[in-house]
Design a protein around this motif. Sequence first.
Motif, short mmCIF file in Angstrom:
data_model
loop_
_atom_site.label_atom_id
_atom_site.label_comp_id
_atom_site.label_asym_id
_atom_site.label_seq_id
_atom_site.Cartn_x
_atom_site.Cartn_y
_atom_site.Cartn_z
N SER A 121 0.83 -1.19 0.00
CA SER A 121 0.00 0.00 0.00
C SER A 121 0.88 1.25 0.00
O SER A 121 2.06 1.20 0.33
CB SER A 121 -0.91 0.01 1.23
N GLN A 122 0.27 2.37 -0.35
CA GLN A 122 1.02 3.63 -0.36
C GLN A 122 1.55 3.94 1.04
O GLN A 122 2.67 4.45 1.20
CB GLN A 122 0.12 4.77 -0.84
N ALA A 123 0.77 3.62 2.07
CA ALA A 123 1.22 3.86 3.45
C ALA A 123 2.47 3.06 3.75
O ALA A 123 3.42 3.57 4.37
CB ALA A 123 0.11 3.51 4.44
N ASP A 124 2.50 1.79 3.32
CA ASP A 124 3.69 0.97 3.53
C ASP A 124 4.86 1.53 2.73
O ASP A 124 6.02 1.49 3.18
CB ASP A 124 3.43 -0.48 3.12
N ASN A 125 4.58 2.03 1.55
CA ASN A 125 5.64 2.56 0.70
C ASN A 125 6.28 3.81 1.32
O ASN A 125 7.45 4.12 1.06
CB ASN A 125 5.08 2.90 -0.68
N ASP A 126 5.51 4.52 2.13
CA ASP A 126 6.02 5.74 2.77
C ASP A 126 6.84 5.45 4.02
O ASP A 126 7.37 6.37 4.64
CB ASP A 126 4.85 6.67 3.13
N ARG A 127 6.93 4.19 4.42
CA ARG A 127 7.67 3.85 5.63
C ARG A 127 9.18 3.97 5.41
O ARG A 127 9.68 3.82 4.30
CB ARG A 127 7.32 2.43 6.09
N THR A 128 9.89 4.21 6.53
CA THR A 128 11.36 4.26 6.51
C THR A 128 11.90 2.86 6.76
O THR A 128 11.44 2.17 7.68
CB THR A 128 11.87 5.22 7.60
N GLU A 129 12.84 2.42 5.96
CA GLU A 129 13.38 1.06 6.10
C GLU A 129 14.68 1.10 6.90
O GLU A 129 15.58 1.89 6.63
CB GLU A 129 13.61 0.45 4.73
N LEU A 130 14.75 0.20 7.88
CA LEU A 130 15.91 0.11 8.78
C LEU A 130 16.58 -1.25 8.61
O LEU A 130 15.93 -2.29 8.79
CB LEU A 130 15.45 0.28 10.23
N PRO A 131 17.87 -1.29 8.25
CA PRO A 131 18.56 -2.58 8.14
C PRO A 131 19.05 -3.05 9.51
O PRO A 131 19.56 -2.26 10.31
CB PRO A 131 19.74 -2.26 7.21
N LEU A 132 18.89 -4.34 9.75
CA LEU A 132 19.34 -4.94 11.00
C LEU A 132 20.16 -6.19 10.70
O LEU A 132 19.83 -6.94 9.77
CB LEU A 132 18.15 -5.33 11.88
N SER A 133 21.19 -6.41 11.48
CA SER A 133 21.97 -7.65 11.39
C SER A 133 21.61 -8.47 12.62
O SER A 133 21.92 -8.08 13.75
CB SER A 133 23.46 -7.34 11.36
N ILE A 134 20.95 -9.63 12.38
CA ILE A 134 20.42 -10.43 13.48
C ILE A 134 21.12 -11.79 13.52
O ILE A 134 21.22 -12.47 12.49
CB ILE A 134 18.89 -10.66 13.31
N ALA A 135 21.61 -12.19 14.69
CA ALA A 135 22.18 -13.53 14.85
C ALA A 135 21.09 -14.56 14.60
O ALA A 135 19.92 -14.36 14.96
CB ALA A 135 22.77 -13.68 16.24
N THR A 136 21.44 -15.68 13.98
CA THR A 136 20.43 -16.68 13.57
C THR A 136 19.63 -17.22 14.73
O THR A 136 18.49 -17.64 14.55
CB THR A 136 21.10 -17.85 12.83
#
Length: 220
Positions: A121-136
Motif C-alpha cells: 500500500s502507499q502507506a507501507d511505501n512511505d515507511r522508513t526502512e531500517l537494516p538490522l543484522s540479526i544472529a540466527t
Amino acid sequence: MVQSPVRSSGFAVPSPPPQRNRRARWKDGRLVLGVLLVAITALAGAKLLSSADDTTAIWAADRDLPAGTRLTSADLTTVRVRFTSSDAAGRYVAADADLQGLVMVRPVKAGEFVPREAAVSQADNDRTELPLSIATGRLPADTAAGDQVDIWVVPKDAALPARKLWETIRVSQIDAVKGVAGGSARRQVLVALDPADLPKLPAALAAMSTGEPVLVRRGR
C-alpha cells in the motif's frame, strides 16, 4: 404319440439330466465385469477433473514493472497455478485482490508472478526502512518478508534487562544466512518503520550498539 424306448428288460430308458446353460452364465459374468470397468473409469475421470481445478488464480506482470509503479489491472494478467501449500500461494498477489493503492516497491519482470512483498500500500511505501543484522538464534528460522515482529534488544551486560524497542513492525526483506568471523551466522533483515516510530530511532540505535537485537514474531 411318442413312445419311450423300452429296454429288453421291459423298463423305459431314463430321460437324460437337464443341461445348464453354461454359455449364458459366462455372458452374465462378462456383463458384470463390463459394468465394473465403466464405473471405475467414471470415478477416475471425476477425480481427474476435480484435481484439474485445484489451482489458484494470481496476478503476473503483463509488462516490466519498475519500482514505484502504481498497479492497475492493465499492468497484470491472470494465471492459474497449482501450489504445493496455501503458504506458498499466499506469497503472491491473488487475482481477486483489491489493486487500488498498491505500489511496486521493487521491480518485477514481465511474466513474473507478483509477490505480495513487492506490491504494498502507499502507506507501507512511505515507511522508513531500517537494516538490522540479526544472529540466527535471535529470530524465528522461517521469518519471511511480510511478517510482523516486535524488536527487542538484549544488552551485552547480563545484569541489564532486555528492552522492547518497537512492536508490530513489518519485515520488508530478509537475506539468506551469512557466516561471519568466529563461525557464527547472521541474517540481514530490512524492517519498515512508520513515521510514528522514527522518534525512537536514535535511542534504539544506541541500545543496539551495546546489545543484540532480537525479533519476536507475532502470529501469522
